[in-house]
Design an enzyme around this catalytic site. Structure first.
Site, PDB file in Angstrom:
ATOM      1  N   GLU A   1      33.883  73.373 -23.246  1.00 10.72           N
ATOM      2  CA  GLU A   1      33.464  72.058 -22.772  1.00 10.72           C
ATOM      3  C   GLU A   1      32.140  72.229 -22.019  1.00 10.72           C
ATOM      4  OE1 GLU A   1      35.767  70.184 -19.598  1.00 10.72           O
ATOM      5  OE2 GLU A   1      35.876  68.369 -20.817  1.00 10.72           O
TER       6      GLU A   1
ATOM      7  N   CYS B   1      35.508  63.443 -20.470  1.00 14.13           N
ATOM      8  CA  CYS B   1      36.519  64.373 -20.986  1.00 14.13           C
ATOM      9  C   CYS B   1      36.751  64.150 -22.462  1.00 14.13           C
ATOM     10  CB  CYS B   1      37.818  64.163 -20.218  1.00 14.13           C
ATOM     11  SG  CYS B   1      38.292  62.417 -20.141  1.00 14.13           S
TER      12      CYS B   1
ATOM     13  N   LYS C   1      43.329  62.863  -3.110  1.00 12.50           N
ATOM     14  CA  LYS C   1      42.240  63.792  -2.778  1.00 12.50           C
ATOM     15  C   LYS C   1      41.163  63.660  -3.852  1.00 12.50           C
ATOM     16  CE  LYS C   1      40.624  67.563  -3.913  1.00 12.50           C
ATOM     17  NZ  LYS C   1      39.182  67.310  -3.783  1.00 12.50           N
TER      18      LYS C   1
ATOM     19  N   GLU D   1      45.602  65.483 -16.676  1.00 15.76           N
ATOM     20  CA  GLU D   1      44.610  64.926 -17.614  1.00 15.76           C
ATOM     21  C   GLU D   1      43.410  65.863 -17.575  1.00 15.76           C
ATOM     22  OE1 GLU D   1      45.155  62.493 -19.497  1.00 15.76           O
ATOM     23  OE2 GLU D   1      46.656  61.223 -18.554  1.00 15.76           O
TER      24      GLU D   1
HETATM   25  P1  NAD Z   1      37.389  70.055 -11.425  1.00 14.78           P
HETATM   26  O1  NAD Z   1      38.585  70.490 -12.181  1.00 14.78           O
HETATM   27  O2  NAD Z   1      36.422  71.069 -10.985  1.00 14.78           O
HETATM   28  O3  NAD Z   1      37.839  69.262 -10.105  1.00 14.78           O
HETATM   29  C1  NAD Z   1      38.739  68.191 -10.160  1.00 14.78           C
HETATM   30  C2  NAD Z   1      39.404  68.016  -8.807  1.00 14.78           C
HETATM   31  O4  NAD Z   1      40.213  69.161  -8.546  1.00 14.78           O
HETATM   32  C3  NAD Z   1      38.422  67.907  -7.645  1.00 14.78           C
HETATM   33  O5  NAD Z   1      38.896  66.946  -6.738  1.00 14.78           O
HETATM   34  C4  NAD Z   1      38.474  69.301  -7.039  1.00 14.78           C
HETATM   35  O6  NAD Z   1      38.131  69.325  -5.672  1.00 14.78           O
HETATM   36  C5  NAD Z   1      39.944  69.649  -7.248  1.00 14.78           C
HETATM   37  N1  NAD Z   1      40.278  71.079  -7.178  1.00 14.78           N
HETATM   38  C6  NAD Z   1      39.476  72.132  -7.438  1.00 14.78           C
HETATM   39  N2  NAD Z   1      40.149  73.293  -7.237  1.00 14.78           N
HETATM   40  C7  NAD Z   1      41.402  72.955  -6.853  1.00 14.78           C
HETATM   41  C8  NAD Z   1      42.569  73.706  -6.515  1.00 14.78           C
HETATM   42  N3  NAD Z   1      42.587  75.026  -6.517  1.00 14.78           N
HETATM   43  N4  NAD Z   1      43.685  73.015  -6.193  1.00 14.78           N
HETATM   44  C9  NAD Z   1      43.714  71.682  -6.188  1.00 14.78           C
HETATM   45  N5  NAD Z   1      42.645  70.919  -6.489  1.00 14.78           N
HETATM   46  C10 NAD Z   1      41.497  71.548  -6.827  1.00 14.78           C
HETATM   47  O7  NAD Z   1      36.687  68.938 -12.329  1.00 14.78           O
HETATM   48  P2  NAD Z   1      35.324  68.150 -12.103  1.00 14.78           P
HETATM   49  O8  NAD Z   1      34.166  69.060 -12.307  1.00 14.78           O
HETATM   50  O9  NAD Z   1      35.404  67.354 -10.851  1.00 14.78           O
HETATM   51  O10 NAD Z   1      35.407  67.109 -13.332  1.00 14.78           O
HETATM   52  C11 NAD Z   1      35.093  67.434 -14.638  1.00 14.78           C
HETATM   53  C12 NAD Z   1      36.310  67.895 -15.418  1.00 14.78           C
HETATM   54  O11 NAD Z   1      37.324  66.882 -15.403  1.00 14.78           O
HETATM   55  C13 NAD Z   1      36.022  68.131 -16.895  1.00 14.78           C
HETATM   56  O12 NAD Z   1      36.690  69.289 -17.328  1.00 14.78           O
HETATM   57  C14 NAD Z   1      36.606  66.901 -17.567  1.00 14.78           C
HETATM   58  O13 NAD Z   1      36.945  67.069 -18.918  1.00 14.78           O
HETATM   59  C15 NAD Z   1      37.793  66.639 -16.721  1.00 14.78           C
HETATM   60  N6  NAD Z   1      38.210  65.236 -16.866  1.00 14.78           N
HETATM   61  C16 NAD Z   1      39.344  64.946 -17.572  1.00 14.78           C
HETATM   62  C17 NAD Z   1      39.714  63.618 -17.754  1.00 14.78           C
HETATM   63  C18 NAD Z   1      40.969  63.228 -18.525  1.00 14.78           C
HETATM   64  O14 NAD Z   1      41.420  62.098 -18.358  1.00 14.78           O
HETATM   65  N7  NAD Z   1      41.525  64.085 -19.349  1.00 14.78           N
HETATM   66  C19 NAD Z   1      38.930  62.599 -17.223  1.00 14.78           C
HETATM   67  C20 NAD Z   1      37.775  62.938 -16.506  1.00 14.78           C
HETATM   68  C21 NAD Z   1      37.434  64.267 -16.334  1.00 14.78           C
END
Ligand code: NAD
Length: 471
Positions: free
Chosen positions: A378, A278, A169, A244
């Site tokens: 962040e 991230c 997803k 992650e």
């Molecule tokens: P997000 O957490 O808002 O969304 C990530 C994914 O989770 C999306 O596909 C979203 O649709 C899904 N999601 C949202 N609510 C959900 C729920 N209740 N249940 C299941 N899935 C759900 O993150 P974003 O804005 O897309 O990305 C940025 C974030 O990702 C930042 O916090 C960044 O640090 C983190 N990130 C971490 C890494 C790592 O490897 N540690 C890498 C890239 C990004």
């Protein structure tokens, strides 16, 4: 205008049951460039059912069969590297320099997984006991929009290596990247149902996947807040998790560092992916004894950074992904000033030569304490803080005084000293005098930056479960 109106279930591109259309924008121009039809709960259930059916056979796939699929996936991604790069530039404003350096990784993860599978001992015997490292079951991959191709590819590679089937997803903001990537999965002729892709909302498709009794494991990359929600959802069915999550990584300039070179590298780490990484080094810890030198070097470096068209190879910083992020990052720039921090460079508003596009000036705050919200939360944009410290011990304390622990950077002309400091930093990865990590090393965070590791044997083991037979 493009329309993405298919999901990928059971080896076929099919029209989703979900009918909601979400707009897609080019962040460099703010123009509407397309729309995506989102999957809903029904589609999520259909994808899980397909993955469950496929697991019956695929969980018994031989080492050679898994290797063959991984090699075909690598070839399929390699053939489309330009399309994958262009999608990332167009869809979220990643700079050409970044994607051209990083995109081969999307293909390489399949080769790396194949290398691990070639020699991995899936069965180990000791006396009358045999331990089999068996596939954990049907997995789900939930990914963010930033650099999503590599995050998806990594999870799929480990799942295939382990003999798991998977439902992906991706973020609803990464539909164009997802479309190209799914075409690669299809071109690789993976058996139907082994890889399924359903782009939909997190609170719709994501909720189904993280609560579904037939999903055994969730590999998630995204924010800490959503990671916590996924953990809560997963608890009822005891899903295995690899999370992650976010970060607020420190860049520690030790007092013997080569300041001009270290600052240049620290800014690369801080502004990476337009500040939407991230592991961005967003807290620069500077020795009080050399603070003027550090601030001078930051100002001089930032003045040289080109902000603008992400497709231009000379651009260092492109736009933010969408209007919401643009406004959110601006709210932090205002908050920093309200908290009493001073702008060394940057600030509110687009760079002078840019009228449209979700561009934010590279912004660096001074006069910051580690307790300010701009030092703790962040921001996910090109906004950094400089925090002075008096001695090495204090630098380590400030570095560790954060709920996060994804990555840290240490700069010193004395590598042994830097290693000693690195050993005291609470982070999954510490990089010394460099902005980019070892792509072969396990990746993941400690504390609220996550659970588990991706890449190589560590990544594979996240999709395996030991089963013991003793006779
Ligand atoms: P997000 O957490 O808002 O969304 C990530 C994914 O989770 C999306 O596909 C979203 O649709 C899904 N999601 C949202 N609510 C959900 C729920 N209740 N249940 C299941 N899935 C759900 O993150 P974003 O804005 O897309 O990305 C940025 C974030 O990702 C930042 O916090 C960044 O640090 C983190 N990130 C971490 C890494 C790592 O490897 N540690 C890498 C890239 C990004």
């Amino acid at each position: 205008m493009r329309t993405i109106d298919k999901v990928y279930i059971d080896g076929k591109f099919v029209t989703p049951h979900g009918a909601e259309l979400a707009p897609l924008y080019n962040p460099a121009t703010e123009q509407l460039i397309g729309q995506v039809r989102l999957a809903d709960e029904t589609d999520a259930h259909a994808a899980v059912a397909a993955a469950k059916r496929a697991l019956t056979t695929f969980s018994h796939a031989t080492r050679q069969e898994r290797l063959a699929i991984l090699r075909r996936l690598s070839a399929a991604f390699t053939a489309r590297l330009d399309d994958l790069s262009n999608a990332m530039i167009e869809e979220y404003g990643a700079t050409r320099t970044l994607v051209e350096a990083g995109m081969p990784k999307a293909a390489a993860v399949f080769d790396e997984a194949a290398e691990v599978v070639e020699s991995y001992e899936f069965t180990r015997s000791d006396g009358g006991t045999t331990v089999t490292l068996a596939p954990v079951g049907v997995a789900a991959a939930i990914t963010p929009w930033n650099y999503s191709i590599v995050f998806v590819a990594q999870k799929v590679a480990s799942a295939i290596a382990a003999g798991c089937t998977i439902v992906v997803k991706p973020s609803e903001l990464s539909a164009i990247q997802t479309q190209v990537m799914t075409e690669c999965f299809d071109a690789a002729e993976v058996p139907p149902g082994v890889i399924n892709v359903v782009t939909g909302r997190g609170d719709v498709v994501g909720e189904v996947l993280t609560t579904h009794p037939d999903i055994a494991k969730v590999g998630f990359t995204g924010s800490t807040a959503v990671g916590q929600q996924i953990m809560r959802n997963a608890a009822a069915t005891m899903k295995r998790l690899t999370l992650e999550l976010g970060g607020k990584s420190p860049s520690i300039l030790l007092d013997d560092a080569d300041i001009p070179a270290s600052v240049a590298t620290a800014l690369t780490a801080g502004f990476m992916n337009n500040g939407q990484a991230c592991f961005a080094g967003t807290r620069i810890l500077a020795p009080e004894s050399r603070i003027d030198e550090v601030l001078e070097a930051i100002k001089a470096n930032v003045a040289e950074l080109k902000v603008g068209d992400p497709d231009d190879p000379s651009t260092a910083i492109g736009p933010l992904v969408n209007q919401k992020q643009f406004e959110r990052v601006h709210s932090y720039i205002r908050l920093g000033q309200e908290e009493g921090a001073k702008l060394l460079t940057g600030g509110e508003g687009r760079p002078d030569d840019l009228r449209t596009g979700w561009y934010v000036k590279p912004t660096v705050f001074t006069g910051v304490t580690n307790q300010m919200r701009i030092a703790r939360e962040e921001i996910f944009g090109p906004v950094l803080v400089v925090i002075p410290y008096s001695d090495e011990q204090e630098a380590i304390e400030i570095a560790n005084d954060t709920p996060y622990g994804l990555q840290a950077y240490v700069f010193s002309t004395d590598t042994e000293r830097a290693r000693r400091v690195a050993g005291q930093i609470e982070a999954g990865t510490v990089l010394i005098n460099r902005a980019f990590g070892d792509p072969d090393a396990p990746f993941g965070g400690v504390k609220q930056s996550g659970i588990g590791r991706e890449h190589g044997a560590y990544g594979l083991e996240g999709f395996l479960e030991p089963r013991v037979v003793t006779a």
